[in-house]
Design an enzyme around this catalytic site. Sequence first.
Site, PDB file in Angstrom:
ATOM      1  N   LYS A   1      -5.496  -2.751 -21.313  1.00  0.00           N
ATOM      2  CA  LYS A   1      -5.146  -0.773 -20.806  1.00  0.00           C
ATOM      3  C   LYS A   1      -4.251  -0.621 -21.921  1.00  0.00           C
ATOM      4  O   LYS A   1      -4.250   1.289 -22.165  1.00  0.00           O
ATOM      5  CB  LYS A   1      -4.869  -0.478 -19.667  1.00  0.00           C
ATOM      6  CG  LYS A   1      -6.057  -1.306 -19.072  1.00  0.00           C
ATOM      7  CD  LYS A   1      -5.936   0.102 -17.272  1.00  0.00           C
ATOM      8  CE  LYS A   1      -7.157  -1.059 -16.561  1.00  0.00           C
ATOM      9  NZ  LYS A   1      -8.194  -0.716 -16.118  1.00  0.00           N
TER      10      LYS A   1
ATOM     11  N   ASP B  86       2.033  -0.440  -8.879  1.00  0.00           N
ATOM     12  CA  ASP B  86       0.332  -0.657  -9.444  1.00  0.00           C
ATOM     13  C   ASP B  86       0.867  -0.142 -11.549  1.00  0.00           C
ATOM     14  O   ASP B  86       0.338   1.350 -10.992  1.00  0.00           O
ATOM     15  CB  ASP B  86      -0.791  -0.738  -9.067  1.00  0.00           C
ATOM     16  CG  ASP B  86      -1.536  -1.086  -9.952  1.00  0.00           C
ATOM     17  OD1 ASP B  86      -1.632  -0.517 -11.260  1.00  0.00           O
ATOM     18  OD2 ASP B  86      -2.834  -0.019  -9.562  1.00  0.00           O
TER      19      ASP B  86
ATOM     20  N   HIS C  29      -6.476   1.462  -6.163  1.00  0.00           N
ATOM     21  CA  HIS C  29      -7.866   0.366  -6.773  1.00  0.00           C
ATOM     22  C   HIS C  29      -8.069  -0.891  -6.503  1.00  0.00           C
ATOM     23  O   HIS C  29      -6.817  -1.023  -5.432  1.00  0.00           O
ATOM     24  CB  HIS C  29      -7.322   0.051  -8.452  1.00  0.00           C
ATOM     25  CG  HIS C  29      -8.067  -0.383  -8.764  1.00  0.00           C
ATOM     26  ND1 HIS C  29      -8.693  -2.129  -8.851  1.00  0.00           N
ATOM     27  CD2 HIS C  29      -8.990  -0.048 -10.257  1.00  0.00           C
ATOM     28  CE1 HIS C  29      -9.148  -1.918 -10.130  1.00  0.00           C
ATOM     29  NE2 HIS C  29      -9.750  -0.335 -11.289  1.00  0.00           N
TER      30      HIS C  29
ATOM     31  N   CYS D  35     -14.234   1.786  -8.913  1.00  0.00           N
ATOM     32  CA  CYS D  35     -13.012   0.488  -8.003  1.00  0.00           C
ATOM     33  C   CYS D  35     -11.820   0.801  -7.161  1.00  0.00           C
ATOM     34  O   CYS D  35     -10.856   1.024  -6.991  1.00  0.00           O
ATOM     35  CB  CYS D  35     -12.201  -0.111  -8.620  1.00  0.00           C
ATOM     36  SG  CYS D  35     -13.232  -1.429  -9.497  1.00  0.00           S
TER      37      CYS D  35
ATOM     38  N   GLN E  77      -2.517   2.228 -14.918  1.00  0.00           N
ATOM     39  CA  GLN E  77      -2.510   3.630 -15.916  1.00  0.00           C
ATOM     40  C   GLN E  77      -1.177   3.965 -15.963  1.00  0.00           C
ATOM     41  O   GLN E  77      -1.288   4.405 -17.203  1.00  0.00           O
ATOM     42  CB  GLN E  77      -3.569   4.064 -14.963  1.00  0.00           C
ATOM     43  CG  GLN E  77      -4.409   3.393 -14.365  1.00  0.00           C
ATOM     44  CD  GLN E  77      -6.040   3.402 -15.675  1.00  0.00           C
ATOM     45  OE1 GLN E  77      -5.546   4.067 -16.313  1.00  0.00           O
ATOM     46  NE2 GLN E  77      -6.773   3.146 -15.538  1.00  0.00           N
TER      47      GLN E  77
HETATM   48  C1  LIG Z   1      -4.934   1.850 -11.306  1.00  0.00           C
HETATM   49  C2  LIG Z   1      -5.810   0.158 -11.660  1.00  0.00           C
HETATM   50  N1  LIG Z   1      -4.858  -0.870 -11.222  1.00  0.00           N
HETATM   51  C3  LIG Z   1      -5.633  -2.236 -10.987  1.00  0.00           C
HETATM   52  C4  LIG Z   1      -6.573  -2.191 -12.298  1.00  0.00           C
HETATM   53  C5  LIG Z   1      -6.874  -3.383 -12.234  1.00  0.00           C
HETATM   54  O1  LIG Z   1      -6.622  -4.035 -13.354  1.00  0.00           O
HETATM   55  P1  LIG Z   1      -7.498  -5.457 -14.207  1.00  0.00           P
HETATM   56  O2  LIG Z   1      -8.880  -5.692 -14.356  1.00  0.00           O
HETATM   57  O3  LIG Z   1      -7.215  -5.062 -15.990  1.00  0.00           O
HETATM   58  O4  LIG Z   1      -6.800  -6.722 -13.111  1.00  0.00           O
HETATM   59  C6  LIG Z   1      -6.817  -1.604 -12.225  1.00  0.00           C
HETATM   60  C7  LIG Z   1      -7.949  -1.755 -13.735  1.00  0.00           C
HETATM   61  O5  LIG Z   1      -9.248  -0.425 -13.889  1.00  0.00           O
HETATM   62  C8  LIG Z   1      -6.219  -0.231 -12.082  1.00  0.00           C
HETATM   63  O6  LIG Z   1      -7.165   0.730 -12.953  1.00  0.00           O
END
Ligand SMILES: Cc1ncc(COP(=O)(O)O)c(C=O)c1O
Length: 401
Positions: free
Chosen positions: A223, A197, A120, A359, A200
Amino acid sequence: MSLISPWRADFPALDALERQGQTYLDSAATAQKPQTLIDALAHYYTNGAANVHRAQHLPGAMATQAFEDTRRKAAEWLNVGSSGQIVFTHGATSAFNLLAYGLEHLFQPGDEIVISALEHHANLLPWQQLAKRRALKLIVLPLTIKGVIDVNAAASLITHRTRLIAVSQLSNVLGTWQPVTELVALAKAHGALTVIDGAQGIVHGRHDVQTLGCDFYVFSSHKLYGPDGVGVLFGHHQALAQLRHWQFGGEMVLQTGYLDATFRPAPLGFEAGTPAISGIIGLGATLDYLNDVNHVAAVEHEARLHELLRAGLMLREGVRLVGDPHVALVSFFVEGVHNADLAHLLTEQGIAVRAGHHCAIPLISSLGLSGAIRVSLALYNDSDDLERFFNALDQALELLR
Ligand SMILES: Cc1ncc(COP(=O)(O)O)c(C=O)c1O
């Protein structure tokens, strides 16, 4: 097959959305909230808001207690022992930025940072920009055709030059679990720092971050059915000790004059300014709720729904799945149909799914796509949601072909 979610009634927004003709299948973007959380927020705001760690008065002490309780609950949720290893941020994105700035001093020109092809933007851009600032090399681990980071390739790309690896636990586009245990082991063998990360992954099943052995693990509360504006950064004691202070302001300072200052260690040293107090208290209530959920049953329920979704999509002519998703979500496109047109027709029929690059532009481009539609599931979805989605999809495809 009819699949009813026993947890649906705990999330009042689902009914409200249904009354508005909306079917919510975008929980990978953000999840709906349980009543327990809504009650906790109402309780905090109706019984007296106060700032944390500063005030000696009763409301301040109560807010601080509830706030610190969440830190303990988050540590328990991740099974990481002491709550001093939990830093609150404003989301996963701000946690990655904290790491990329706070660890910058450890890198010399020519050092390597390893990420993967499916990250992401939140776990790509902070490292990419750090690499530019310090003349580092960014190494991108390739994927197998199944959409999983290629561990064999990783074994030759993670070397003594690697200073840090940052990879996703569960892909937000492909829905594939990643071999994080193997990658952490490879990185450790070369003395590299490891960042996972979990944005998810944290939502699906329970994860023992202590066993995983990474230095840092990041997730966003929103999430995981919690409030937005709150992120959790786990850092192992030794890893946190290497982090330099990044954002400066109230409550992170030990002593300051006009010209110089000393700062607190983690966690408070990395929580400059007034944090998202209500959100963090709300996350505590959400974790209480989730602790009462039967996780084996929830994982099974989601797996059954996921299979229905996968199978239903694969039955339809021209529909192509992106990758080989394991859980939680399915991304797809339809041959000869632009995903924006399809998304538009689904939206018109009250189906809330996500369309576009999710993203993850480099991943989507490397797959030769301009975008994809993503249907994502949570423990409150049931088979009626999927039935409405498939009916809408069939109608849309009839119009578009
Ligand atoms: C795999 C992953 N990493 C990071 C993020 C970033 O999260 P946030 O927008 O809550 O900072 C997301 C958000 O969709 C994501 O799906």
